[in-house]
Design a protein around this motif. Structure first.
Motif, PDB file in Angstrom:
ATOM      1  N   ALA A 210      -9.755  -0.723  -2.973  1.00 33.07           N
ATOM      2  CA  ALA A 210      -9.379  -1.950  -3.688  1.00 33.07           C
ATOM      3  C   ALA A 210      -7.927  -1.884  -4.140  1.00 33.07           C
ATOM      4  CB  ALA A 210     -10.298  -2.154  -4.890  1.00 33.07           C
ATOM      5  N   LEU A 211      -7.487  -0.703  -4.555  1.00 36.42           N
ATOM      6  CA  LEU A 211      -6.090  -0.513  -4.927  1.00 36.42           C
ATOM      7  C   LEU A 211      -5.190  -0.542  -3.699  1.00 36.42           C
ATOM      8  CD1 LEU A 211      -3.948   0.204  -7.077  1.00 36.42           C
ATOM      9  CD2 LEU A 211      -4.521   2.613  -6.694  1.00 36.42           C
ATOM     10  N   MET A 212      -5.647   0.062  -2.599  1.00 38.97           N
ATOM     11  CA  MET A 212      -4.849   0.093  -1.379  1.00 38.97           C
ATOM     12  C   MET A 212      -4.534  -1.311  -0.858  1.00 38.97           C
ATOM     13  SD  MET A 212      -6.833   3.162   0.661  1.00 38.97           S
ATOM     14  CE  MET A 212      -7.135   4.763  -0.093  1.00 38.97           C
ATOM     15  N   ARG A 213      -5.413  -2.259  -1.144  1.00 38.11           N
ATOM     16  CA  ARG A 213      -5.203  -3.628  -0.661  1.00 38.11           C
ATOM     17  C   ARG A 213      -4.194  -4.401  -1.509  1.00 38.11           C
ATOM     18  NH1 ARG A 213     -10.841  -3.079   0.276  1.00 38.11           N
ATOM     19  NH2 ARG A 213     -11.351  -3.996  -1.757  1.00 38.11           N
ATOM     20  N   GLN A 214      -3.754  -3.816  -2.619  1.00 38.91           N
ATOM     21  CA  GLN A 214      -2.790  -4.499  -3.478  1.00 38.91           C
ATOM     22  C   GLN A 214      -1.365  -4.290  -2.967  1.00 38.91           C
ATOM     23  OE1 GLN A 214      -4.239  -6.438  -5.862  1.00 38.91           O
ATOM     24  NE2 GLN A 214      -6.059  -5.585  -4.827  1.00 38.91           N
ATOM     25  N   PRO A 215      -0.458  -5.252  -3.227  1.00 42.21           N
ATOM     26  CA  PRO A 215       0.941  -5.089  -2.816  1.00 42.21           C
ATOM     27  C   PRO A 215       1.574  -3.895  -3.516  1.00 42.21           C
ATOM     28  CG  PRO A 215       0.481  -7.356  -3.509  1.00 42.21           C
ATOM     29  CD  PRO A 215      -0.711  -6.541  -3.895  1.00 42.21           C
ATOM     30  N   LEU A 216       2.597  -3.349  -2.892  1.00 43.14           N
ATOM     31  CA  LEU A 216       3.346  -2.276  -3.525  1.00 43.14           C
ATOM     32  C   LEU A 216       3.963  -2.781  -4.826  1.00 43.14           C
ATOM     33  CD1 LEU A 216       5.097  -0.861  -0.341  1.00 43.14           C
ATOM     34  CD2 LEU A 216       3.229   0.213  -1.615  1.00 43.14           C
ATOM     35  N   ARG A 217       4.025  -1.906  -5.795  1.00 39.70           N
ATOM     36  CA  ARG A 217       4.405  -2.327  -7.142  1.00 39.70           C
ATOM     37  C   ARG A 217       5.874  -2.706  -7.253  1.00 39.70           C
ATOM     38  NH1 ARG A 217       3.477   1.385 -12.588  1.00 39.70           N
ATOM     39  NH2 ARG A 217       4.331  -0.109 -14.101  1.00 39.70           N
ATOM     40  N   TYR A 218       6.758  -1.932  -6.617  1.00 39.96           N
ATOM     41  CA  TYR A 218       8.192  -2.102  -6.841  1.00 39.96           C
ATOM     42  C   TYR A 218       8.860  -2.845  -5.697  1.00 39.96           C
ATOM     43  CZ  TYR A 218       7.363   1.325 -10.516  1.00 39.96           C
ATOM     44  OH  TYR A 218       6.872   1.982 -11.615  1.00 39.96           O
ATOM     45  N   ALA A 219       9.750  -3.774  -6.069  1.00 38.27           N
ATOM     46  CA  ALA A 219      10.452  -4.579  -5.062  1.00 38.27           C
ATOM     47  C   ALA A 219      11.315  -3.704  -4.160  1.00 38.27           C
ATOM     48  CB  ALA A 219      11.302  -5.642  -5.756  1.00 38.27           C
TER      49      ALA A 219
ATOM     50  N   LEU B  50       5.052   8.224   4.885  1.00 41.86           N
ATOM     51  CA  LEU B  50       3.654   8.641   4.940  1.00 41.86           C
ATOM     52  C   LEU B  50       2.940   8.356   3.623  1.00 41.86           C
ATOM     53  CD1 LEU B  50       4.111  12.041   6.815  1.00 41.86           C
ATOM     54  CD2 LEU B  50       3.071   9.971   7.744  1.00 41.86           C
ATOM     55  N   GLU B  51       3.608   8.621   2.515  1.00 47.00           N
ATOM     56  CA  GLU B  51       2.999   8.339   1.205  1.00 47.00           C
ATOM     57  C   GLU B  51       2.739   6.844   1.043  1.00 47.00           C
ATOM     58  OE1 GLU B  51       1.948  10.488  -0.851  1.00 47.00           O
ATOM     59  OE2 GLU B  51       3.098  12.341  -0.639  1.00 47.00           O
ATOM     60  N   ILE B  52       3.687   6.017   1.456  1.00 45.91           N
ATOM     61  CA  ILE B  52       3.527   4.570   1.315  1.00 45.91           C
ATOM     62  C   ILE B  52       2.397   4.060   2.196  1.00 45.91           C
ATOM     63  CG2 ILE B  52       4.625   2.345   1.776  1.00 45.91           C
ATOM     64  CD1 ILE B  52       7.290   3.652   0.919  1.00 45.91           C
ATOM     65  N   LEU B  53       2.334   4.537   3.426  1.00 41.28           N
ATOM     66  CA  LEU B  53       1.281   4.081   4.336  1.00 41.28           C
ATOM     67  C   LEU B  53      -0.099   4.551   3.873  1.00 41.28           C
ATOM     68  CD1 LEU B  53       2.969   4.530   7.842  1.00 41.28           C
ATOM     69  CD2 LEU B  53       2.818   2.469   6.407  1.00 41.28           C
ATOM     70  N   THR B  54      -0.153   5.705   3.211  1.00 44.68           N
ATOM     71  CA  THR B  54      -1.412   6.146   2.614  1.00 44.68           C
ATOM     72  C   THR B  54      -1.803   5.256   1.451  1.00 44.68           C
ATOM     73  OG1 THR B  54      -0.926   8.431   3.243  1.00 44.68           O
ATOM     74  CG2 THR B  54      -2.616   8.105   1.572  1.00 44.68           C
ATOM     75  N   ARG B  55      -0.829   4.940   0.616  1.00 46.81           N
ATOM     76  CA  ARG B  55      -1.093   4.026  -0.505  1.00 46.81           C
ATOM     77  C   ARG B  55      -1.599   2.669  -0.022  1.00 46.81           C
ATOM     78  NH1 ARG B  55      -1.378  -0.109  -2.596  1.00 46.81           N
ATOM     79  NH2 ARG B  55      -0.373  -0.952  -4.468  1.00 46.81           N
ATOM     80  N   LEU B  56      -1.121   2.211   1.148  1.00 48.25           N
ATOM     81  CA  LEU B  56      -1.542   0.923   1.699  1.00 48.25           C
ATOM     82  C   LEU B  56      -2.821   1.018   2.524  1.00 48.25           C
ATOM     83  CD1 LEU B  56       1.965  -0.441   2.762  1.00 48.25           C
ATOM     84  CD2 LEU B  56       0.562  -1.229   0.839  1.00 48.25           C
ATOM     85  N   GLY B  57      -3.347   2.231   2.674  1.00 54.53           N
ATOM     86  CA  GLY B  57      -4.609   2.406   3.382  1.00 54.53           C
ATOM     87  C   GLY B  57      -4.494   2.348   4.888  1.00 54.53           C
ATOM     88  N   GLU B  58      -3.282   2.471   5.435  1.00 52.93           N
ATOM     89  CA  GLU B  58      -3.102   2.426   6.883  1.00 52.93           C
ATOM     90  C   GLU B  58      -3.285   3.796   7.517  1.00 52.93           C
ATOM     91  OE1 GLU B  58       0.361   0.319   8.201  1.00 52.93           O
ATOM     92  OE2 GLU B  58       0.276  -1.102   6.528  1.00 52.93           O
TER      93      GLU B  58
END
Length: 364
Positions: A96-105, A159-167
């Motif tokens: 559910a968190l992974m589906r949220q947009p990244l926090r920082y612009a 890699l960290e960002i793509l993990t956070r996004l669930g990809e």
């Protein structure tokens, strides 16, 4: 509903049982991770890696790192996310968190600027994965800028960002190096999809289950949050100001006789991780002193909290000297008076620690 009224002893026993540190030991890595909800990953090996130490303190002498590796890489009952091992049953709470947009612009813009880099990594993992970080070339169109350690570490950051996004997901480790793969090849299919509010509610409830008793909102706790929100039921603890939240299942278990044991805990153990909570419930003061100059340490570089029954009674200052094949014990600090049974139990547990580490015991 009036808050439950608990003695400090009952509050301590709630906490100890919830953390699987009473006399009834679990038998499986997956069982421990499910009950604790998170197991901290830290490579500091003054004694042992944090995750191994935490699991040994619950499972006992039969635990070895290969059992954790099997749970992660073969059984897929445990997954790694955001510096913690977590039960796969809880994955929907994090998806559910992974589906949220990244926090920082700035992060979102960096990802947009490096769309080709992103696609390169996904294609390489699809064709060759799982891969270690070092196996993935840096094809970034724009470098990651930071004043910290991540500056220009483009592959790691992507890699960290793509993990956070669930990809993608962490498929396992080779030593300390993570291996990455497409999330669809690591995470099981067909899991329930929760909205963020429901996932947060369930995470609060799960966190409280693992702690037994906690404040609604914790303060000054690093790494994984320990807030429990409005989960559970209200309670007051004798002699401790304020309102607590208690897990109703753990509360009902207080009717059962309590049998404790001796345990030498990791400084990252959840029983002591919230230092203010440990002070309030256990009257236990603790600071991890590895970052202090030696002359300013009270208890040692990596002192281990000592649990005896439902009390935290001291600290063990010890180091694993693997080159010499020795567990060196520099001091055993007593926070309270110990009877003969406590002395014998601590001595036996230190010997058990040395045996588990495969080291001879040496005392200064």
């Amino acid at each position: 509903m009036e808050p439950h009224r608990l003695s400090r002893q009952d509050a301590r026993r709630l906490a100890v049982r919830a953390q699987l540190l009473d006399a009834v030991r679990p038998s499986l890595v997956a069982e421990v991770v499910e009950e604790l909800t998170v197991v901290n990953i830290d490579p500091t090996n003054a004694i042992a890696a944090s995750e191994d130490h935490i699991l040994w303190s619950r499972l006992g002498a039969g635990y070895e790192h290969g059992l954790l590796q099997q749970a992660v890489e073969d059984d897929r009952t445990v997954f790694e996310y955001d510096g913690m091992y977590r039960p796969m049953l809880d994955l929907p709470l994090y998806q559910a968190l992974m589906r949220q947009p990244l926090r920082y612009a700035d992060t979102r813009q960096w990802l947009d600027d490096n769309d080709g880099f992103r696609r390169d990594i996904l294609a390489r993992l699809r064709d060759e994965g799982p891969l270690r970080t070092g196996d993935i070339p840096d094809t970034a169109q724009r470098s990651w800028g930071s004043t910290g350690w991540t500056n220009n570490r483009n592959v790691t950051q992507m890699l960290e960002i793509l993990t956070r996004l669930g990809e993608i997901a962490i498929a396992g480790r080779t030593g300390w190096e993570r291996r990455w793969d497409l999330a669809e090849r690591v995470y099981p299919p067909g899991l329930p999809e929760l909205d963020l509010a429901e996932a947060e509610r369930q995470r609060d409830a799960r966190r409280l289950q693992s702690l037994g008793i906690a404040r609604s909102h914790q303060t000054a706790v690093p790494l994984e949050p320990m807030d429990v929100g409005e989960a559970g039921e209200q309670a007051v603890v004798e002699g401790v100001p304020g309102i607590w939240r208690v897990d109703p299942v753990g509360l009902a278990d207080l009717a059962r006789p309590f049998a404790g044991r001796m345990a030498l805990l990791s400084p990252f153990d959840r029983l002591v991780f919230d230092r203010a909570r440990a002070q309030a419930l256990f009257d236990y003061e603790y600071i991890l002193e590895m970052y202090k100059p030696a002359a300013k340490r009270r208890w040692g570089y990596f002192a281990l909290p000592i649990l005896h029954g439902d009390r935290l009674i001291g600290k063990l200052d010890a180091r694993a000297d693997r080159k010499a094949g020795l567990l060196r014990v520099f001091a055993v600090h007593r926070d309270v008076a110990w009877d003969d049974e406590a002395v014998e139990a601590v001595t036996t547990e230190i010997r058990s620690l040395a045996e588990w580490l495969g080291l001879e015991l040496e005392r200064d």
